[in-house]
Design a protein around this motif. Structure first.
Motif, PDB file in Angstrom:
ATOM      1  N   GLN A   1      25.362  68.628  12.907  1.00  0.00           N
ATOM      2  CA  GLN A   1      26.746  68.884  13.279  1.00  0.00           C
ATOM      3  C   GLN A   1      27.544  69.129  12.003  1.00  0.00           C
ATOM      4  O   GLN A   1      27.737  68.211  11.205  1.00  0.00           O
ATOM      5  CB  GLN A   1      27.337  67.707  14.060  1.00  0.00           C
ATOM      6  N   ARG A   2      27.926  70.387  11.825  1.00  0.00           N
ATOM      7  CA  ARG A   2      28.663  70.798  10.615  1.00  0.00           C
ATOM      8  C   ARG A   2      27.922  70.373   9.345  1.00  0.00           C
ATOM      9  O   ARG A   2      28.515  69.845   8.400  1.00  0.00           O
ATOM     10  CB  ARG A   2      30.080  70.227  10.636  1.00  0.00           C
ATOM     11  N   GLY A   3      26.611  70.608   9.369  1.00  0.00           N
ATOM     12  CA  GLY A   3      25.805  70.336   8.191  1.00  0.00           C
ATOM     13  C   GLY A   3      25.410  68.888   8.000  1.00  0.00           C
ATOM     14  O   GLY A   3      24.760  68.550   7.014  1.00  0.00           O
ATOM     15  N   ARG A   4      25.784  68.014   8.936  1.00  0.00           N
ATOM     16  CA  ARG A   4      25.450  66.594   8.827  1.00  0.00           C
ATOM     17  C   ARG A   4      24.366  66.245   9.839  1.00  0.00           C
ATOM     18  O   ARG A   4      24.371  66.716  10.962  1.00  0.00           O
ATOM     19  CB  ARG A   4      26.694  65.736   9.074  1.00  0.00           C
ATOM     20  N   LEU A   5      23.452  65.379   9.401  1.00  0.00           N
ATOM     21  CA  LEU A   5      22.336  64.979  10.245  1.00  0.00           C
ATOM     22  C   LEU A   5      22.820  64.065  11.362  1.00  0.00           C
ATOM     23  O   LEU A   5      23.626  63.149  11.134  1.00  0.00           O
ATOM     24  CB  LEU A   5      21.283  64.264   9.399  1.00  0.00           C
ATOM     25  N   VAL A   6      22.325  64.310  12.576  1.00  0.00           N
ATOM     26  CA  VAL A   6      22.626  63.471  13.736  1.00  0.00           C
ATOM     27  C   VAL A   6      21.306  63.175  14.452  1.00  0.00           C
ATOM     28  O   VAL A   6      20.564  64.094  14.801  1.00  0.00           O
ATOM     29  CB  VAL A   6      23.605  64.162  14.701  1.00  0.00           C
ATOM     30  N   PHE A   7      21.019  61.884  14.647  1.00  0.00           N
ATOM     31  CA  PHE A   7      19.818  61.501  15.397  1.00  0.00           C
ATOM     32  C   PHE A   7      20.127  61.473  16.887  1.00  0.00           C
ATOM     33  O   PHE A   7      21.157  60.950  17.317  1.00  0.00           O
ATOM     34  CB  PHE A   7      19.320  60.119  14.957  1.00  0.00           C
ATOM     35  N   ARG A   8      19.207  62.026  17.686  1.00  0.00           N
ATOM     36  CA  ARG A   8      19.335  62.003  19.139  1.00  0.00           C
ATOM     37  C   ARG A   8      18.294  61.083  19.774  1.00  0.00           C
ATOM     38  O   ARG A   8      18.456  60.650  20.909  1.00  0.00           O
ATOM     39  CB  ARG A   8      19.207  63.416  19.699  1.00  0.00           C
ATOM     40  N   TYR A   9      17.238  60.836  19.067  1.00  0.00           N
ATOM     41  CA  TYR A   9      16.251  59.855  19.498  1.00  0.00           C
ATOM     42  C   TYR A   9      15.585  59.300  18.245  1.00  0.00           C
ATOM     43  O   TYR A   9      15.299  60.029  17.296  1.00  0.00           O
ATOM     44  CB  TYR A   9      15.181  60.482  20.409  1.00  0.00           C
ATOM     45  N   VAL A  10      15.346  57.998  18.256  1.00  0.00           N
ATOM     46  CA  VAL A  10      14.653  57.334  17.158  1.00  0.00           C
ATOM     47  C   VAL A  10      13.728  56.284  17.760  1.00  0.00           C
ATOM     48  O   VAL A  10      14.145  55.491  18.608  1.00  0.00           O
ATOM     49  CB  VAL A  10      15.640  56.662  16.174  1.00  0.00           C
ATOM     50  N   SER A  11      12.472  56.286  17.344  1.00  0.00           N
ATOM     51  CA  SER A  11      11.507  55.324  17.871  1.00  0.00           C
ATOM     52  C   SER A  11      11.668  53.968  17.197  1.00  0.00           C
ATOM     53  O   SER A  11      12.365  53.826  16.182  1.00  0.00           O
ATOM     54  CB  SER A  11      10.081  55.839  17.674  1.00  0.00           C
ATOM     55  N   ASP A  12      10.988  52.980  17.753  1.00  0.00           N
ATOM     56  CA  ASP A  12      11.074  51.625  17.199  1.00  0.00           C
ATOM     57  C   ASP A  12      10.472  51.528  15.804  1.00  0.00           C
ATOM     58  O   ASP A  12      10.701  50.543  15.095  1.00  0.00           O
ATOM     59  CB  ASP A  12      10.362  50.641  18.132  1.00  0.00           C
TER      60      ASP A  12
ATOM     61  N   ALA B   1      14.008  49.551   7.672  1.00  0.00           N
ATOM     62  CA  ALA B   1      14.748  48.307   7.945  1.00  0.00           C
ATOM     63  C   ALA B   1      16.053  48.574   8.690  1.00  0.00           C
ATOM     64  O   ALA B   1      17.042  47.872   8.501  1.00  0.00           O
ATOM     65  CB  ALA B   1      15.019  47.540   6.643  1.00  0.00           C
ATOM     66  N   ARG B   2      16.062  49.591   9.518  1.00  0.00           N
ATOM     67  CA  ARG B   2      17.226  49.917  10.344  1.00  0.00           C
ATOM     68  C   ARG B   2      16.753  50.071  11.788  1.00  0.00           C
ATOM     69  O   ARG B   2      15.733  50.716  12.046  1.00  0.00           O
ATOM     70  CB  ARG B   2      17.895  51.213   9.884  1.00  0.00           C
ATOM     71  N   SER B   3      17.516  49.490  12.712  1.00  0.00           N
ATOM     72  CA  SER B   3      17.146  49.602  14.125  1.00  0.00           C
ATOM     73  C   SER B   3      17.435  51.005  14.625  1.00  0.00           C
ATOM     74  O   SER B   3      18.286  51.712  14.074  1.00  0.00           O
ATOM     75  CB  SER B   3      17.933  48.585  14.950  1.00  0.00           C
TER      76      SER B   3
ATOM     77  N   ILE C   1      13.064  56.369  -0.492  1.00  0.00           N
ATOM     78  CA  ILE C   1      14.208  55.679   0.097  1.00  0.00           C
ATOM     79  C   ILE C   1      14.188  54.252  -0.425  1.00  0.00           C
ATOM     80  O   ILE C   1      13.136  53.711  -0.776  1.00  0.00           O
ATOM     81  CB  ILE C   1      14.179  55.687   1.640  1.00  0.00           C
ATOM     82  N   HIS C   2      15.360  53.667  -0.509  1.00  0.00           N
ATOM     83  CA  HIS C   2      15.430  52.261  -0.908  1.00  0.00           C
ATOM     84  C   HIS C   2      14.923  51.406   0.229  1.00  0.00           C
ATOM     85  O   HIS C   2      15.211  51.661   1.402  1.00  0.00           O
ATOM     86  CB  HIS C   2      16.859  51.892  -1.282  1.00  0.00           C
ATOM     87  N   ALA C   3      14.173  50.379  -0.132  1.00  0.00           N
ATOM     88  CA  ALA C   3      13.508  49.568   0.885  1.00  0.00           C
ATOM     89  C   ALA C   3      14.490  48.851   1.794  1.00  0.00           C
ATOM     90  O   ALA C   3      14.210  48.615   2.957  1.00  0.00           O
ATOM     91  CB  ALA C   3      12.577  48.558   0.214  1.00  0.00           C
ATOM     92  N   ASP C   4      15.688  48.512   1.275  1.00  0.00           N
ATOM     93  CA  ASP C   4      16.657  47.800   2.117  1.00  0.00           C
ATOM     94  C   ASP C   4      18.045  48.379   1.901  1.00  0.00           C
ATOM     95  O   ASP C   4      18.529  49.176   2.684  1.00  0.00           O
ATOM     96  CB  ASP C   4      16.636  46.306   1.799  1.00  0.00           C
ATOM     97  N   GLU C   5      18.685  48.032   0.812  1.00  0.00           N
ATOM     98  CA  GLU C   5      20.007  48.557   0.505  1.00  0.00           C
ATOM     99  C   GLU C   5      19.896  49.611  -0.581  1.00  0.00           C
ATOM    100  O   GLU C   5      18.917  49.674  -1.317  1.00  0.00           O
ATOM    101  CB  GLU C   5      20.949  47.425   0.044  1.00  0.00           C
ATOM    102  N   ALA C   6      20.952  50.444  -0.678  1.00  0.00           N
ATOM    103  CA  ALA C   6      20.940  51.526  -1.677  1.00  0.00           C
ATOM    104  C   ALA C   6      20.861  50.986  -3.093  1.00  0.00           C
ATOM    105  O   ALA C   6      20.432  51.684  -4.008  1.00  0.00           O
ATOM    106  CB  ALA C   6      22.178  52.400  -1.511  1.00  0.00           C
TER     107      ALA C   6
END
Length: 456
Positions: free
Chosen positions: A117-128, A135-137, A180-185
């Protein structure tokens, strides 16, 4: 419709109450449900239940009830919809979604569907699998994809966004590999992930169906392997340098010590032969034989010294050394060998000159041992900022399978010497037509390469 669905006649239905065809209700429960309508607290009541047919089978319905106040006594108006097909479709959908969740839950990574959406990533489905990966639900990522994007390492973020833009522009597969950082940036611990997604158009927008894997262990192993290879190459380079230095040292020692001793022995033997009386012919013959042996030992010493480290390479330079080696090869092997050059002399670093000379020696050795050639041609020239050396014979040719398998220590040595100084080696063999070895060495700057072009 009611008669057809229920299987009763109109006369039979007129003698029945709603409760008679609703096995889930008794009269009291049904009256309790109607109370809000009777009291005017609700204008319409909609609910789902089961109707029982005359043959005893049930089917699902949705009922809309409304009280008609204009009638006396009051009349309930009911609209009944058979929702059997709808419920079966919903059940099939739930089962399909459950199977999909079960499958994606067993995938060792995060399965996702995303859009832009306007060049920004949007998730519509994410598995467990998102929880284990970053480390993100799934809920957090669905609410805002920044919860994932903010975890991408700052050095890899631009490449991630560029790969997304390229996929949008070309409708090509979205492929990215980064950290990617394992937890926080702010976390120092990072994970390597492999991101793969296929784009498709849906209602005018791009949707990506993809999966992201944790490849940290593989990446760590790859980095360890690369480091090990670099260390082995450094060790190989060091051993090669030490070997050449040791050869040079041994050659000097043999020349200075053994050569000097043999020369002194020859002089003393010659002096003794001159002092002996002429009538001692047996001793004179013995001394003459000794002089022949000493001369042979001197020649052998010179040959060994030259093979260990040709003095012509140090004294006269690379071109003269190549010319001498070509002449030596022709003299020893009785195989015509010509040398073509476009330069009078090229002054490289000592190590590079040695590497090129050793490659020439190894190539000529291979010709002598395996080629069964009747002629050899050696070419040395410069092309821009490169030195080019080629050795070609007209022998039986080298089997490409042998070259690709890397079973020849000589060929492996040629490649290693070239690699040590950033060179490239191309070996082409045609069965029955000969072999061509081409070597190209880069030169960092014009100051490092001083060429005196041959005057024509």
């Amino acid at each position: 419709g009611a008669r057809r669905n229920l299987g009763y006649s109109q006369a039979e239905l007129l003698c029945m109450t709603p409760v008679d065809i609703k096995p889930e209700f008794d009269r009291q429960k049904f009256e309790t449900m109607l109370t809000p309508l009777r009291q005017g607290r609700m204008e319409k009541l909609r609910f789902e239940t089961v109707h029982r047919r005359r043959d005893g089978t049930d089917y699902q319905v949705q009922i809309s009830l409304q009280l008609s106040k204009g009638e006396s006594p009051a009349v309930f108006l009911a609209v009944v919809e058979d929702i059997t097909d709808k419920k079966q479709a919903e059940q099939a959908l739930r089962e399909s979604e459950e199977r999909f969740r079960s499958m994606t839950g067993n995938v060792p990574g995060m399965v996702f569907q995303a859009s832009s959406q306007r060049g920004r990533l949007v998730f519509r489905y994410v598995s467990d699998g998102a929880l284990a990966l970053c480390a993100r639900s799934p809920r957090l990522l669905l609410e805002n994809a920044r919860n994932f994007v903010d975890l991408i390492h700052s050095e890899d973020l631009a490449e991630f966004m560029n790969s997304m833009a390229d996929s949008m522009h070309d409708l090509s597969n979205w492929q990215w590999e980064g950290r990617i950082h394992a937890d926080e940036a702010s976390s120092d611990e990072v994970k390597w992930i492999n991101w793969r997604a296929s784009p498709r158009l849906h209602d005018g927008m791009i949707l990506w169906d993809g999966v992201a894997f944790n490849i940290t262990e593989a990446k760590t192993a790859q980095q360890a392997l690369s480091l090990s290879r670099e260390q082995l190459q450094a060790l190989s380079d060091h051993l090669q340098t030490v070997r050449e230095e040791e050869k040079s040292h041994i050659a000097r020692e043999i020349h200075d010590e053994l050569g000097g001793t043999l020369t002194a022995l020859k002089m003393d033997t010659y002096w003794v032969s001159k002092k002996l009386p002429p009538d001692l012919e047996a001793l004179q013959q013995k001394l003459s034989g000794m002089l022949v042996l000493v001369d042979g030992a001197v020649q052998t010493t010179r040959r060994i010294c030259t093979e260990l480290r040709p003095t012509v390479l140090d004294d006269l330079g690379l071109i003269a050394a190549i010319e001498w080696q070509v002449a030596e090869f022709q003299r020893r092997m009785s195989i015509p060998c010509v040398f073509h050059r476009s330069i009078q002399e090229v002054e490289l670093g000592k190590d590079v000159s040695i590497a090129l000379f050793r490659i020439l020696q190894e190539s000529l050795t291979n010709v002598a041992r395996h080629a069964e050639a009747s002629s050899v041609c050696v070419v040395c020239q410069t092309t821009g900022q490169h030195v080019f050396l080629a050795i070609e014979d007209n022998g039986r040719g080298m089997d490409p399978a042998v070259m690709d398998a890397g079973q020849s220590h000589g060929l492996r040595g040629i490649r290693e010497r070239a690699r040590q100084f950033g060179g490239e080696v191309d070996i082409m063999g045609t069965p029955g037509k000969g072999t061509l070895v081409m070597v190209q060495f880069p030169v960092a700057s014009t100051d490092a390469l001083q060429i005196r072009e041959q005057q024509t």
